[in-house]
Design a protein around this motif. Structure first.
Motif, PDB file in Angstrom:
ATOM      1  N   GLU A  36     -12.481  13.815-149.338  1.00  0.00           N
ATOM      2  CA  GLU A  36     -12.661  14.702-148.189  1.00  0.00           C
ATOM      3  C   GLU A  36     -11.587  14.452-147.134  1.00  0.00           C
ATOM      4  OE1 GLU A  36     -14.594  17.337-147.781  1.00  0.00           O
ATOM      5  OE2 GLU A  36     -15.086  16.980-149.889  1.00  0.00           O
ATOM      6  N   THR A  37     -11.171  13.189-146.995  1.00  0.00           N
ATOM      7  CA  THR A  37     -10.109  12.871-146.030  1.00  0.00           C
ATOM      8  C   THR A  37      -8.802  13.517-146.443  1.00  0.00           C
ATOM      9  OG1 THR A  37     -11.143  10.747-145.518  1.00  0.00           O
ATOM     10  CG2 THR A  37      -8.828  11.000-144.936  1.00  0.00           C
ATOM     11  N   THR A  38      -8.469  13.430-147.739  1.00  0.00           N
ATOM     12  CA  THR A  38      -7.226  14.047-148.234  1.00  0.00           C
ATOM     13  C   THR A  38      -7.306  15.561-148.136  1.00  0.00           C
ATOM     14  OG1 THR A  38      -6.873  12.203-149.749  1.00  0.00           O
ATOM     15  CG2 THR A  38      -5.697  14.263-150.230  1.00  0.00           C
ATOM     16  N   ARG A  39      -8.467  16.117-148.476  1.00  0.00           N
ATOM     17  CA  ARG A  39      -8.636  17.568-148.394  1.00  0.00           C
ATOM     18  C   ARG A  39      -8.389  18.061-146.967  1.00  0.00           C
ATOM     19  NH1 ARG A  39     -11.596  20.238-151.928  1.00  0.00           N
ATOM     20  NH2 ARG A  39     -12.936  18.423-152.286  1.00  0.00           N
ATOM     21  N   ALA A  40      -8.996  17.344-146.001  1.00  0.00           N
ATOM     22  CA  ALA A  40      -8.826  17.733-144.593  1.00  0.00           C
ATOM     23  C   ALA A  40      -7.360  17.624-144.181  1.00  0.00           C
ATOM     24  CB  ALA A  40      -9.708  16.868-143.701  1.00  0.00           C
ATOM     25  N   HIS A  41      -6.673  16.575-144.648  1.00  0.00           N
ATOM     26  CA  HIS A  41      -5.258  16.381-144.330  1.00  0.00           C
ATOM     27  C   HIS A  41      -4.410  17.525-144.903  1.00  0.00           C
ATOM     28  CE1 HIS A  41      -1.334  14.591-143.848  1.00  0.00           C
ATOM     29  NE2 HIS A  41      -1.164  14.502-145.174  1.00  0.00           N
ATOM     30  N   ILE A  42      -4.698  17.926-146.131  1.00  0.00           N
ATOM     31  CA  ILE A  42      -3.935  19.007-146.766  1.00  0.00           C
ATOM     32  C   ILE A  42      -4.172  20.325-146.027  1.00  0.00           C
ATOM     33  CG2 ILE A  42      -3.788  20.428-148.849  1.00  0.00           C
ATOM     34  CD1 ILE A  42      -4.406  17.843-150.457  1.00  0.00           C
ATOM     35  N   LEU A  43      -5.429  20.633-145.711  1.00  0.00           N
ATOM     36  CA  LEU A  43      -5.739  21.883-145.021  1.00  0.00           C
ATOM     37  C   LEU A  43      -5.096  21.916-143.638  1.00  0.00           C
ATOM     38  CD1 LEU A  43      -9.525  22.348-145.949  1.00  0.00           C
ATOM     39  CD2 LEU A  43      -7.531  23.430-146.989  1.00  0.00           C
ATOM     40  N   ARG A  44      -5.094  20.771-142.966  1.00  0.00           N
ATOM     41  CA  ARG A  44      -4.486  20.696-141.638  1.00  0.00           C
ATOM     42  C   ARG A  44      -2.976  20.896-141.738  1.00  0.00           C
ATOM     43  NH1 ARG A  44      -7.180  16.699-140.229  1.00  0.00           N
ATOM     44  NH2 ARG A  44      -5.739  15.069-140.940  1.00  0.00           N
ATOM     45  N   THR A  45      -2.350  20.280-142.713  1.00  0.00           N
ATOM     46  CA  THR A  45      -0.906  20.426-142.909  1.00  0.00           C
ATOM     47  C   THR A  45      -0.539  21.876-143.220  1.00  0.00           C
ATOM     48  OG1 THR A  45      -0.741  18.161-143.751  1.00  0.00           O
ATOM     49  CG2 THR A  45       1.069  19.671-144.287  1.00  0.00           C
ATOM     50  N   ALA A  46      -1.324  22.502-144.114  1.00  0.00           N
ATOM     51  CA  ALA A  46      -1.062  23.899-144.476  1.00  0.00           C
ATOM     52  C   ALA A  46      -1.217  24.811-143.266  1.00  0.00           C
ATOM     53  CB  ALA A  46      -2.002  24.333-145.594  1.00  0.00           C
ATOM     54  N   GLY A  47      -2.222  24.529-142.424  1.00  0.00           N
ATOM     55  CA  GLY A  47      -2.431  25.349-141.232  1.00  0.00           C
ATOM     56  C   GLY A  47      -1.262  25.262-140.273  1.00  0.00           C
ATOM     57  N   VAL A  48      -0.723  24.054-140.070  1.00  0.00           N
ATOM     58  CA  VAL A  48       0.435  23.871-139.197  1.00  0.00           C
ATOM     59  C   VAL A  48       1.645  24.633-139.734  1.00  0.00           C
ATOM     60  CG1 VAL A  48       2.109  22.180-138.357  1.00  0.00           C
ATOM     61  CG2 VAL A  48      -0.349  21.662-138.273  1.00  0.00           C
ATOM     62  N   MET A  49       1.790  24.641-141.069  1.00  0.00           N
ATOM     63  CA  MET A  49       2.938  25.308-141.686  1.00  0.00           C
ATOM     64  C   MET A  49       2.743  26.814-141.844  1.00  0.00           C
ATOM     65  SD  MET A  49       3.859  22.531-144.672  1.00  0.00           S
ATOM     66  CE  MET A  49       5.356  23.394-145.150  1.00  0.00           C
ATOM     67  N   GLY A  50       1.516  27.299-141.595  1.00  0.00           N
ATOM     68  CA  GLY A  50       1.251  28.717-141.750  1.00  0.00           C
ATOM     69  C   GLY A  50       1.190  29.165-143.189  1.00  0.00           C
ATOM     70  N   TRP A  51       0.696  28.262-144.077  1.00  0.00           N
ATOM     71  CA  TRP A  51       0.615  28.605-145.507  1.00  0.00           C
ATOM     72  C   TRP A  51      -0.827  28.857-145.916  1.00  0.00           C
ATOM     73  CZ3 TRP A  51      -1.825  26.448-149.804  1.00  0.00           C
ATOM     74  CH2 TRP A  51      -1.433  26.959-151.053  1.00  0.00           C
ATOM     75  N   GLU A  52      -1.021  29.898-146.742  1.00  0.00           N
ATOM     76  CA  GLU A  52      -2.304  30.143-147.378  1.00  0.00           C
ATOM     77  C   GLU A  52      -2.039  30.415-148.846  1.00  0.00           C
ATOM     78  OE1 GLU A  52      -4.938  32.966-145.490  1.00  0.00           O
ATOM     79  OE2 GLU A  52      -3.883  32.734-143.597  1.00  0.00           O
ATOM     80  N   PRO A  53      -2.992  30.103-149.728  1.00  0.00           N
ATOM     81  CA  PRO A  53      -2.759  30.367-151.146  1.00  0.00           C
ATOM     82  C   PRO A  53      -2.585  31.847-151.411  1.00  0.00           C
ATOM     83  CG  PRO A  53      -5.065  29.810-150.760  1.00  0.00           C
ATOM     84  CD  PRO A  53      -4.327  29.531-149.484  1.00  0.00           C
ATOM     85  N   ASN A  54      -1.656  32.168-152.302  1.00  0.00           N
ATOM     86  CA  ASN A  54      -1.385  33.553-152.659  1.00  0.00           C
ATOM     87  C   ASN A  54      -2.448  34.002-153.659  1.00  0.00           C
ATOM     88  OD1 ASN A  54      -0.455  35.990-153.605  1.00  0.00           O
ATOM     89  ND2 ASN A  54       1.691  35.334-153.611  1.00  0.00           N
ATOM     90  N   ARG A  55      -3.459  34.695-153.132  1.00  0.00           N
ATOM     91  CA  ARG A  55      -4.575  35.107-153.984  1.00  0.00           C
ATOM     92  C   ARG A  55      -4.322  36.466-154.619  1.00  0.00           C
ATOM     93  NH1 ARG A  55      -8.074  31.208-153.035  1.00  0.00           N
ATOM     94  NH2 ARG A  55      -8.219  30.283-150.963  1.00  0.00           N
ATOM     95  N   SER A  56      -3.197  37.083-154.296  1.00  0.00           N
ATOM     96  CA  SER A  56      -2.893  38.391-154.881  1.00  0.00           C
ATOM     97  C   SER A  56      -1.397  38.563-154.979  1.00  0.00           C
ATOM     98  CB  SER A  56      -3.502  39.516-154.036  1.00  0.00           C
ATOM     99  OG  SER A  56      -3.228  40.769-154.610  1.00  0.00           O
ATOM    100  N   ALA A  57      -0.772  37.802-155.903  1.00  0.00           N
ATOM    101  CA  ALA A  57       0.683  37.864-156.042  1.00  0.00           C
ATOM    102  C   ALA A  57       1.141  39.247-156.402  1.00  0.00           C
ATOM    103  CB  ALA A  57       1.133  36.874-157.116  1.00  0.00           C
TER     104      ALA A  57
END
Length: 345
Positions: A36-57
């Motif tokens: 959960e700590t790593t998950r939160a770190h990844i989500l926080r990093t992605a939010g700062v970078m403005g990245w979201e998974p491409n759910r409809s390439a």
């Protein structure tokens, strides 16, 4: 790290967070395999970078101009949008071109500019759209710098003075307003009123400026202006206010067909004959104008063709072409039964 101005990738997020791409995928899909700590770190990093998974390439399609999903956000209540002829014709024009190109339109109604900015960011970062059509531009519109920063392809429907770096397609509303006022003056009207849209909208402001300038040029009495939300109810209230005033105008110009139809009903309600007692002039010239009695005079333009031209311009941009800002056909006057000479003094 991705180059400046480009959308960050899952590889960029993984590198910044110090984890594998698989870990990023697990975190975003809420699957086991990361703490959960790593998950939160990844989500926080992605939010700062403005990245979201491409759910409809597929949104961006293959071959750029060949396919793709185009976004369109409109700030209107759902009930009003269903009654407003302009957007129905405009959307159908866009849709026809998208169908021919095997593309799609992603349409969303929003409440305000902040909501739209966040929506456009989400659409772009998650890969749901290839580009977006921007409507109802304002002066110093906050969407312009926000979307330009994303590097997202945009076609802006509005005068170039409002659209910043985006390719602009627009109608010359100022010239059309001037033609409408001159026509009414030629019929003998000396007091002309204007029922317009929200004051913050760029095209409303341009029409109002042209209306005032035309009155001054022709030496006409300012029959006053009323600001509305474009709805039939607001158009009716504005008309009732004008026709009940001590200095009642002898002609009224409306900023859309829906309000003009409502104004026609109000005139009948108040025992006034159209055009013997008051002349009414609509804008857009949808089918509504020809179904009333008397039929409504209007400033007419082909909205369906306008929407199609916007869609074609979008696909040109997606295909890598440099598309210059351009003016489409100027609305032209169609006189019908709702306009005539003013009543005797």
């Amino acid at each position: 790290m991705s180059a400046a101005g480009q959308r960050p990738t899952i590889r960029d997020v993984a590198a910044r967070a110090g984890v594998s791409r698989a870990a990023v995928s697990l975190a975003f899909n809420n699957k086991p395999g990361v703490s959960e700590t790593t998950r939160a770190h990844i989500l926080r990093t992605a939010g700062v970078m403005g990245w979201e998974p491409n759910r409809s390439a597929r949104a961006r399609g293959t071959g750029g101009a060949g396919t793709g999903t185009v976004g369109l956000a409109i700030r209107r209540p759902a009930r009003q949008l269903g009654l407003e002829p302009f957007y129905m014709d405009f959307i159908s024009g866009i849709g026809g071109v998208l169908t021919d190109r095997a593309g799609a339109l992603l349409l969303r109604l929003v409440r305000d500019l902040d909501e739209e900015i966040e929506l456009q960011r989400h659409w772009w970062r998650s890969g749901r759209i290839a580009g977006s059509v921007l409507v109802d531009l304002q002066r110093d519109d906050p969407r312009v710098p926000a979307l330009a920063k994303l590097g997202m392809p945009v076609i802006a429907v509005g005068h170039p003075s409002l659209t910043g770096p985006f390719t602009a397609l627009w109608t010359d509303d100022g010239t059309a307003v001037t033609e409408a006022v001159r026509y009414l003056a030629a019929l003998g009207h000396r007091s002309v009123a204007h029922v317009g849209g929200p004051a913050e909208l760029g095209h409303s402001a341009l029409r109002t400026e042209a209306f005032t300038a035309a009155l001054t040029e022709l030496g006409l009495t300012d029959g006053h202006r009323r600001v509305t939300d474009y709805s039939g109810d607001d158009g009716a209230r504005a008309t009732r206010s004008l026709l009940a005033s001590a200095a009642r105008p002898t002609a009224i110009v409306y900023d859309n067909d829906l309000m003009a139809v409502a104004g026609l009903a109000v005139a009948a309600e108040m025992g006034l004959r159209v055009p013997a007692d008051v002349s009414l002039l609509a804008w857009d010239d949808s089918q509504l104008c020809r179904l009333t009695h008397p039929s409504l005079s209007a400033m007419s333009h082909d909205i369906h063709a306008f929407g199609a031209e916007v869609a074609r311009a979008m696909y040109d941009v997606l295909g890598g072409e440099r598309v210059a800002a351009r003016q489409v056909a100027t609305p032209s006057l169609i006189p019908r039964g709702s306009t005539g000479p003013p009543p005797p003094p």
